[in-house]
Design an enzyme around this catalytic site. Structure first.
Site, mmCIF file in Angstrom:
data_model
loop_
_atom_site.group_PDB
_atom_site.id
_atom_site.type_symbol
_atom_site.label_atom_id
_atom_site.label_comp_id
_atom_site.label_asym_id
_atom_site.label_seq_id
_atom_site.Cartn_x
_atom_site.Cartn_y
_atom_site.Cartn_z
ATOM 1 N N THR A 126 21.205 58.016 32.004
ATOM 2 C CA THR A 126 22.535 58.063 32.604
ATOM 3 C C THR A 126 23.554 58.658 31.639
ATOM 4 O OG1 THR A 126 24.369 56.638 33.295
ATOM 5 C CG2 THR A 126 22.763 55.636 31.858
ATOM 6 N N ASP A 127 24.607 59.232 32.194
ATOM 7 C CA ASP A 127 25.679 59.750 31.321
ATOM 8 C C ASP A 127 26.424 58.618 30.606
ATOM 9 O OD1 ASP A 127 27.062 58.744 33.538
ATOM 10 O OD2 ASP A 127 28.270 60.546 33.854
ATOM 11 N N GLU A 128 26.243 57.368 31.102
ATOM 12 C CA GLU A 128 26.971 56.250 30.480
ATOM 13 C C GLU A 128 26.531 56.001 29.039
ATOM 14 O OE1 GLU A 128 27.636 52.722 32.723
ATOM 15 O OE2 GLU A 128 28.015 53.827 34.563
ATOM 16 N N TYR A 151 24.652 47.292 30.146
ATOM 17 C CA TYR A 151 23.801 48.221 30.912
ATOM 18 C C TYR A 151 23.577 49.516 30.142
ATOM 19 C CZ TYR A 151 22.855 52.098 34.107
ATOM 20 O OH TYR A 151 22.327 53.247 34.665
ATOM 21 N N LYS A 155 20.170 51.232 28.417
ATOM 22 C CA LYS A 155 19.662 52.572 28.764
ATOM 23 C C LYS A 155 19.574 53.445 27.504
ATOM 24 C CE LYS A 155 18.865 53.980 32.400
ATOM 25 N NZ LYS A 155 17.619 53.934 33.212
HETATM 26 P P1 NAD Z 1 18.753 50.704 41.938
HETATM 27 O O1 NAD Z 1 19.266 49.460 41.319
HETATM 28 O O2 NAD Z 1 19.172 51.072 43.314
HETATM 29 O O3 NAD Z 1 17.154 50.663 41.962
HETATM 30 C C1 NAD Z 1 16.399 50.191 40.893
HETATM 31 C C2 NAD Z 1 14.975 49.937 41.408
HETATM 32 O O4 NAD Z 1 14.166 49.490 40.298
HETATM 33 C C3 NAD Z 1 14.893 48.840 42.473
HETATM 34 O O5 NAD Z 1 14.078 49.267 43.542
HETATM 35 C C4 NAD Z 1 14.250 47.668 41.748
HETATM 36 O O6 NAD Z 1 13.483 46.832 42.590
HETATM 37 C C5 NAD Z 1 13.382 48.392 40.733
HETATM 38 N N1 NAD Z 1 13.069 47.567 39.566
HETATM 39 C C6 NAD Z 1 13.943 46.830 38.825
HETATM 40 N N2 NAD Z 1 13.271 46.174 37.856
HETATM 41 C C7 NAD Z 1 11.962 46.542 37.962
HETATM 42 C C8 NAD Z 1 10.799 46.208 37.232
HETATM 43 N N3 NAD Z 1 10.848 45.375 36.192
HETATM 44 N N4 NAD Z 1 9.623 46.748 37.614
HETATM 45 C C9 NAD Z 1 9.572 47.578 38.695
HETATM 46 N N5 NAD Z 1 10.642 47.915 39.425
HETATM 47 C C10 NAD Z 1 11.824 47.411 39.063
HETATM 48 O O7 NAD Z 1 19.083 51.852 40.916
HETATM 49 P P2 NAD Z 1 19.435 53.394 41.158
HETATM 50 O O8 NAD Z 1 20.887 53.525 41.345
HETATM 51 O O9 NAD Z 1 18.506 53.953 42.159
HETATM 52 O O10 NAD Z 1 19.095 53.979 39.706
HETATM 53 C C11 NAD Z 1 17.773 54.426 39.409
HETATM 54 C C12 NAD Z 1 17.735 54.911 37.977
HETATM 55 O O11 NAD Z 1 18.675 55.972 37.789
HETATM 56 C C13 NAD Z 1 18.119 53.834 36.956
HETATM 57 O O12 NAD Z 1 17.278 53.974 35.837
HETATM 58 C C14 NAD Z 1 19.560 54.150 36.602
HETATM 59 O O13 NAD Z 1 19.848 53.744 35.282
HETATM 60 C C15 NAD Z 1 19.569 55.662 36.725
HETATM 61 N N6 NAD Z 1 20.860 56.290 37.091
HETATM 62 C C16 NAD Z 1 21.571 55.827 38.185
HETATM 63 C C17 NAD Z 1 22.740 56.483 38.550
HETATM 64 C C18 NAD Z 1 23.550 56.049 39.754
HETATM 65 O O14 NAD Z 1 24.654 56.569 39.960
HETATM 66 N N7 NAD Z 1 23.071 55.138 40.575
HETATM 67 C C19 NAD Z 1 23.194 57.590 37.809
HETATM 68 C C20 NAD Z 1 22.459 58.006 36.698
HETATM 69 C C21 NAD Z 1 21.278 57.352 36.366
HETATM 70 O O1 DAU Z 2 27.526 57.351 35.557
HETATM 71 C C1 DAU Z 2 26.268 56.946 35.997
HETATM 72 C C2 DAU Z 2 26.296 55.478 36.351
HETATM 73 O O2 DAU Z 2 27.065 55.372 37.546
HETATM 74 C C3 DAU Z 2 24.914 54.866 36.534
HETATM 75 O O3 DAU Z 2 24.220 54.903 35.315
HETATM 76 C C4 DAU Z 2 25.014 53.422 37.035
HETATM 77 O O4 DAU Z 2 23.702 52.927 37.322
HETATM 78 C C5 DAU Z 2 25.851 53.409 38.301
HETATM 79 O O5 DAU Z 2 26.025 52.068 38.726
HETATM 80 C C6 DAU Z 2 27.208 54.068 38.068
HETATM 81 O O6 DAU Z 2 28.035 53.267 37.169
HETATM 82 P P1 DAU Z 2 29.602 53.025 37.446
HETATM 83 O O7 DAU Z 2 30.010 51.804 36.750
HETATM 84 O O8 DAU Z 2 30.387 54.272 37.207
HETATM 85 O O9 DAU Z 2 29.533 52.832 39.047
HETATM 86 P P2 DAU Z 2 30.223 51.776 40.048
HETATM 87 O O10 DAU Z 2 29.884 52.244 41.426
HETATM 88 O O11 DAU Z 2 29.958 50.370 39.676
HETATM 89 O O12 DAU Z 2 31.778 52.057 39.793
HETATM 90 C C7 DAU Z 2 32.347 53.343 39.987
HETATM 91 C C8 DAU Z 2 33.818 53.237 39.631
HETATM 92 O O13 DAU Z 2 34.471 52.416 40.614
HETATM 93 C C9 DAU Z 2 34.084 52.568 38.297
HETATM 94 O O14 DAU Z 2 35.218 53.164 37.695
HETATM 95 C C10 DAU Z 2 34.403 51.123 38.663
HETATM 96 C C11 DAU Z 2 35.093 51.272 40.016
HETATM 97 N N1 DAU Z 2 34.924 50.124 40.949
HETATM 98 C C12 DAU Z 2 33.668 49.694 41.210
HETATM 99 C C13 DAU Z 2 33.447 48.642 42.077
HETATM 100 C C14 DAU Z 2 32.047 48.153 42.360
HETATM 101 C C15 DAU Z 2 36.037 49.556 41.553
HETATM 102 O O15 DAU Z 2 37.182 49.974 41.317
HETATM 103 N N2 DAU Z 2 35.829 48.513 42.425
HETATM 104 C C16 DAU Z 2 34.576 48.024 42.691
HETATM 105 O O16 DAU Z 2 34.469 47.044 43.479
#
Ligand code: NAD
Ligand code: DAU
Length: 338
Positions: A126-128, A151, A155
């Site tokens: 992730t970019d985080e 988190y 990562k």
């Molecule tokens: P998500 O939380 O929707 O899904 C995570 C999945 O992993 C779930 O299906 C969960 O059951 C499974 N899981 C958790 N623990 C496990 C374990 N111990 N063994 C097997 N499976 C397990 O997450 P997402 O948003 O789909 O993110 C997927 C990946 O992409 C993550 O690694 C996250 O860090 C990365 N990522 C997410 C975002 C975003 O915006 N959502 C952006 C950049 C990177």
């Molecule tokens: O940048 C990549 C990341 O993006 C991934 O690695 C993470 O898995 C994914 O959860 C996401 O992280 P963020 O913290 O940026 O996403 P989130 O959707 O939780 O929040 C997006 C923005 O919105 C952030 O600035 C917080 C704000 N927010 C979020 C929630 C849930 C609110 O203002 N209110 C809310 O209720």
């Protein structure tokens, strides 16, 4: 014919990736290992569970015997590790499980991938991991890691382990670092689906702090095509940033959702901020665009329309995921923010 092990393939991005592979790359078999946490949902794979190119296995990436057995049984060529605890707010409440899955679980996968001489290990990061930006500039692949939440720290630790396995023992790896994804099947703890769900139910939309935090939004399908390019075209030992070149403040996104749903802006409620909240993320995707010829294809307006249409057409899915445990989560997470 190749066989890949996708972990976390019942989550948001993993399920979109599995669907894309099964639709667009029929020469590939997907073994999908997911333990089905609160965020994993077999309904995300509806229509694909009986696909002959798809084997779903419920299990933990930290279960070494299970992972080793799957790699042998299915002659796995590559691992794409999506499995993770992924929500920042939860990591601020209960960091331990993030270390368990994101660090220990990844370590287990790495050890077995090395032992079984897997051809490629792709770590979905992730970019985080880069921390937060001021008003100017972008994250590049050489930006120093400076994670700010449990988190992102977990990562970053996983990224460092992947790199170390490559450096020490020659594990052929890639790491992808993507910005915020949105689209179908995203669990409504994340900002966009949470706001859609609340707006649909005429509930207040909880905006953290001033709402001027900036994220670089990418439609999930475009993230999936980028990962496929990395898996199939990138040299081993490389890292790619993936972004949408699409910076928006949270308030801009929320107003767009309200306008599209025809709901009043009076639903916007500013609540207590997230501790340590990263102010701005913005990705420089020049490397993947130049080296792997990848481009995002879905504009933000189009992506938000598609996403809202999907949630409107899938109210049963939404009802199932927001029942029970989600209600308890929502009450406890937002009770002390009011
Ligand atoms: P998500 O939380 O929707 O899904 C995570 C999945 O992993 C779930 O299906 C969960 O059951 C499974 N899981 C958790 N623990 C496990 C374990 N111990 N063994 C097997 N499976 C397990 O997450 P997402 O948003 O789909 O993110 C997927 C990946 O992409 C993550 O690694 C996250 O860090 C990365 N990522 C997410 C975002 C975003 O915006 N959502 C952006 C950049 C990177
Ligand atoms: O940048 C990549 C990341 O993006 C991934 O690695 C993470 O898995 C994914 O959860 C996401 O992280 P963020 O913290 O940026 O996403 P989130 O959707 O939780 O929040 C997006 C923005 O919105 C952030 O600035 C917080 C704000 N927010 C979020 C929630 C849930 C609110 O203002 N209110 C809310 O209720």
């Amino acid at each position: 014919m190749r066989t890949i092990l996708v972990t976390g393939g019942a989550g948001f991005i993993g399920a979109n990736f599995v669907r894309m592979v099964l639709e667009e790359h029929p020469d590939t078999t997907v073994v999908n290992l997911d333990v089905l946490t609160y965020a994993g949902n077999i309904e995300n794979l509806k229509g694909y569970t009986a696909n002959p190119n798809h084997v779903f296995v419920r299990g933990d990436i930290g279960d070494a015997a299970l992972v080793a057995g799957l790699m042998d049984k299915y002659k796995i060529g590559a691992v794409i590790n999506f499995a993770a605890e992924s929500h920042v707010d939860r990591s601020l409440v209960e960091p331990g499980v993030f270390i368990q899955t994101n660090v220990q679980g990844t370590l287990t996968l790495l050890k077995i991938a090395l032992e079984k001489k897997i051809e490629r290990f792709v770590q979905i990061s992730t970019d985080e991991v880069y921390g937060s930006l001021g008003p100017e500039g972008f994250f590049t692949e050489s930006t120093p890691l400076a994670p700010n939440s449990p988190y992102s720290a977990s990562k970053a630790a996983a990224d460092m382990l992947v790199r170390a396995f490559g450096h020490s023992w020659g594990l052929p790896y890639n790491i992808t670092r993507c910005s915020n994804n949105y689209g179908p099947y995203q669990f409504p703890e994340k900002m966009i689906p949470l706001m859609i769900n609340n707006a649909l139910n005429n509930k207040p939309l909880p905006v953290y702090g001033d709402g001027l935090y900036v994220r670089d939004w990418l439609y999930v399908y475009d993230h999936c095509t980028a990962i496929w390019k990395v898996l199939t075209k990138a040299p081993a030992g490389t890292i790619y940033n993936i972004g949408g070149n699409n910076e928006k403040t949270n308030l801009e996104v929320i107003r767009l959702i309200l306008n599209r749903l025809g709901k009043p802006h009076s639903l916007i409620h500013h609540v207590k901020d997230r501790p340590g909240h990263d102010r701005r993320y913005a990705i420089d995707s020049a490397k993947i665009m130049k080296e792997l010829d990848w481009r995002p294809t879905v504009t933000f307006e189009e992506g938000v329309n598609r996403t809202i249409d999907w949630y409107l057409a899938n109210t049963d899915w939404l009802k199932h995921v927001v029942s029970g445990q989600y209600q308890q989560y929502y009450e406890s997470m937002y009770a002390n923010r009011r």
